[in-house]
Write a protein that holds these residues in place. Structure first.
Motif, PDB file in Angstrom:
ATOM      1  N   GLU A  36       0.833  -1.209   0.000  1.00 13.11           N
ATOM      2  CA  GLU A  36       0.000   0.000   0.000  1.00 13.11           C
ATOM      3  C   GLU A  36       0.868   1.259   0.000  1.00 13.11           C
ATOM      4  OE1 GLU A  36      -2.625  -0.342   3.357  1.00 13.11           O
ATOM      5  OE2 GLU A  36      -3.802  -1.932   2.411  1.00 13.11           O
ATOM      6  N   TYR A  37       1.919   1.260   0.823  1.00 15.72           N
ATOM      7  CA  TYR A  37       2.801   2.424   0.897  1.00 15.72           C
ATOM      8  C   TYR A  37       3.454   2.700  -0.462  1.00 15.72           C
ATOM      9  CZ  TYR A  37       6.730   5.449   1.885  1.00 15.72           C
ATOM     10  OH  TYR A  37       7.619   6.482   1.835  1.00 15.72           O
ATOM     11  N   PHE A  38       4.047   1.677  -1.067  1.00 14.31           N
ATOM     12  CA  PHE A  38       4.762   1.874  -2.326  1.00 14.31           C
ATOM     13  C   PHE A  38       3.825   2.092  -3.510  1.00 14.31           C
ATOM     14  CE2 PHE A  38       8.267   0.044   0.165  1.00 14.31           C
ATOM     15  CZ  PHE A  38       9.202   1.047  -0.057  1.00 14.31           C
ATOM     16  N   SER A  39       2.549   1.784  -3.363  1.00 13.97           N
ATOM     17  CA  SER A  39       1.568   2.014  -4.429  1.00 13.97           C
ATOM     18  C   SER A  39       1.374   3.497  -4.728  1.00 13.97           C
ATOM     19  CB  SER A  39       0.224   1.382  -4.062  1.00 13.97           C
ATOM     20  OG  SER A  39       0.330  -0.018  -4.079  1.00 13.97           O
ATOM     21  N   GLN A  40       1.729   4.355  -3.800  1.00 15.08           N
ATOM     22  CA  GLN A  40       1.607   5.795  -4.058  1.00 15.08           C
ATOM     23  C   GLN A  40       2.582   6.252  -5.138  1.00 15.08           C
ATOM     24  OE1 GLN A  40       3.073   8.528  -0.905  1.00 15.08           O
ATOM     25  NE2 GLN A  40       3.793   6.672   0.129  1.00 15.08           N
ATOM     26  N   PHE A  41       3.599   5.451  -5.430  1.00 15.34           N
ATOM     27  CA  PHE A  41       4.605   5.803  -6.428  1.00 15.34           C
ATOM     28  C   PHE A  41       4.346   5.140  -7.775  1.00 15.34           C
ATOM     29  CE2 PHE A  41       6.563   5.951  -2.237  1.00 15.34           C
ATOM     30  CZ  PHE A  41       6.943   7.282  -2.206  1.00 15.34           C
ATOM     31  N   GLY A  42       3.436   4.163  -7.801  1.00 15.05           N
ATOM     32  CA  GLY A  42       3.123   3.463  -9.040  1.00 15.05           C
ATOM     33  C   GLY A  42       2.506   2.108  -8.744  1.00 15.05           C
ATOM     34  N   SER A  43       2.357   1.342  -9.783  1.00 15.70           N
ATOM     35  CA  SER A  43       1.720   0.031  -9.673  1.00 15.70           C
ATOM     36  C   SER A  43       2.722  -1.011  -9.157  1.00 15.70           C
ATOM     37  CB  SER A  43       1.190  -0.392 -11.043  1.00 15.70           C
ATOM     38  OG  SER A  43       0.633  -1.674 -10.965  1.00 15.70           O
ATOM     39  N   VAL A  44       2.470  -1.523  -7.954  1.00 16.52           N
ATOM     40  CA  VAL A  44       3.343  -2.531  -7.360  1.00 16.52           C
ATOM     41  C   VAL A  44       2.884  -3.900  -7.853  1.00 16.52           C
ATOM     42  CG1 VAL A  44       4.140  -3.593  -5.223  1.00 16.52           C
ATOM     43  CG2 VAL A  44       3.785  -1.125  -5.322  1.00 16.52           C
ATOM     44  N   GLN A  45       3.753  -4.582  -8.574  1.00 16.85           N
ATOM     45  CA  GLN A  45       3.412  -5.911  -9.069  1.00 16.85           C
ATOM     46  C   GLN A  45       3.562  -6.961  -7.978  1.00 16.85           C
ATOM     47  OE1 GLN A  45       5.913  -6.602 -12.482  1.00 16.85           O
ATOM     48  NE2 GLN A  45       4.357  -5.783 -13.863  1.00 16.85           N
ATOM     49  N   ARG A  46       4.605  -6.784  -7.163  1.00 18.43           N
ATOM     50  CA  ARG A  46       4.881  -7.804  -6.151  1.00 18.43           C
ATOM     51  C   ARG A  46       5.708  -7.208  -5.019  1.00 18.43           C
ATOM     52  NH1 ARG A  46       8.128 -13.406  -7.022  1.00 18.43           N
ATOM     53  NH2 ARG A  46       7.524 -14.337  -5.069  1.00 18.43           N
ATOM     54  N   CYS A  47       5.453  -7.711  -3.826  1.00 18.07           N
ATOM     55  CA  CYS A  47       6.229  -7.330  -2.656  1.00 18.07           C
ATOM     56  C   CYS A  47       6.559  -8.621  -1.912  1.00 18.07           C
ATOM     57  CB  CYS A  47       5.416  -6.380  -1.778  1.00 18.07           C
ATOM     58  SG  CYS A  47       6.275  -5.898  -0.281  1.00 18.07           S
ATOM     59  N   GLN A  48       7.831  -8.952  -1.859  1.00 20.27           N
ATOM     60  CA  GLN A  48       8.263 -10.198  -1.225  1.00 20.27           C
ATOM     61  C   GLN A  48       8.932  -9.880   0.110  1.00 20.27           C
ATOM     62  OE1 GLN A  48      10.491 -12.829  -3.735  1.00 20.27           O
ATOM     63  NE2 GLN A  48      11.234 -14.023  -2.016  1.00 20.27           N
ATOM     64  N   LEU A  49       8.267 -10.263   1.202  1.00 18.19           N
ATOM     65  CA  LEU A  49       8.744 -10.022   2.565  1.00 18.19           C
ATOM     66  C   LEU A  49       9.027 -11.378   3.201  1.00 18.19           C
ATOM     67  CD1 LEU A  49       9.110  -7.881   4.861  1.00 18.19           C
ATOM     68  CD2 LEU A  49       6.717  -8.282   5.429  1.00 18.19           C
ATOM     69  N   PRO A  50      10.291 -11.811   3.255  1.00 18.15           N
ATOM     70  CA  PRO A  50      10.606 -13.144   3.778  1.00 18.15           C
ATOM     71  C   PRO A  50      10.460 -13.243   5.299  1.00 18.15           C
ATOM     72  CG  PRO A  50      12.615 -12.022   3.144  1.00 18.15           C
ATOM     73  CD  PRO A  50      11.474 -11.115   2.773  1.00 18.15           C
ATOM     74  N   PHE A  51      10.015 -14.397   5.737  1.00 12.82           N
ATOM     75  CA  PHE A  51       9.833 -14.666   7.161  1.00 12.82           C
ATOM     76  C   PHE A  51      10.833 -15.697   7.649  1.00 12.82           C
ATOM     77  CE2 PHE A  51       5.986 -12.491   6.366  1.00 12.82           C
ATOM     78  CZ  PHE A  51       5.536 -12.022   7.587  1.00 12.82           C
TER      79      PHE A  51
END
Length: 106
Positions: A36-51
């Motif tokens: 959501e945060y990075f969507s303000q800069f453009g269309s985010v295709q994917r966000c990979q947050l490893p656990f």
């Protein structure tokens, strides 16, 4: 054993396809919030947050993939990115062709 190393290698290859590496992410921030945060800069295709399997917490870094290079530049032009009071550390991923990569045996 060979299957595990193949999975790790595939993971390393897939990370090269991301545009931005983000570090210093607060523990309380989710993948959805990052997207959501990075969507303000453009269309985010994917966000990979490893656990971490042992702790169940994310590792405080992620990779973000945008639709266009212009969107990546939009993100990088902003001086600082702050989520929940913490300044994020961003680094642009550099894509190189196979022929441009250094030979590890040299």
């Amino acid at each position: 054993m060979a299957a595990a190393s193949a999975v790790r290698a595939a993971g390393r290859r897939s990370r090269r396809l991301f545009d931005i590496f983000v570090a210093e992410i607060p523990w309380t921030v989710s993948s959805k919030e990052l997207k959501e945060y990075f969507s303000q800069f453009g269309s985010v295709q994917r966000c990979q947050l490893p656990f971490d399997r042992d702790t169940g917490f994310h590792r405080r870094y992620c990779w973000v993939k945008f639709s266009t290079p212009e969107e990546v530049q939009n993100v990088l032009q902003k001086d600082s990115h702050i989520l929940e009071g913490s300044k994020l550390a961003l680094k642009q991923q550099i894509r190189r062709r196979r022929s441009q990569r250094k030979n590890p045996h040299e």
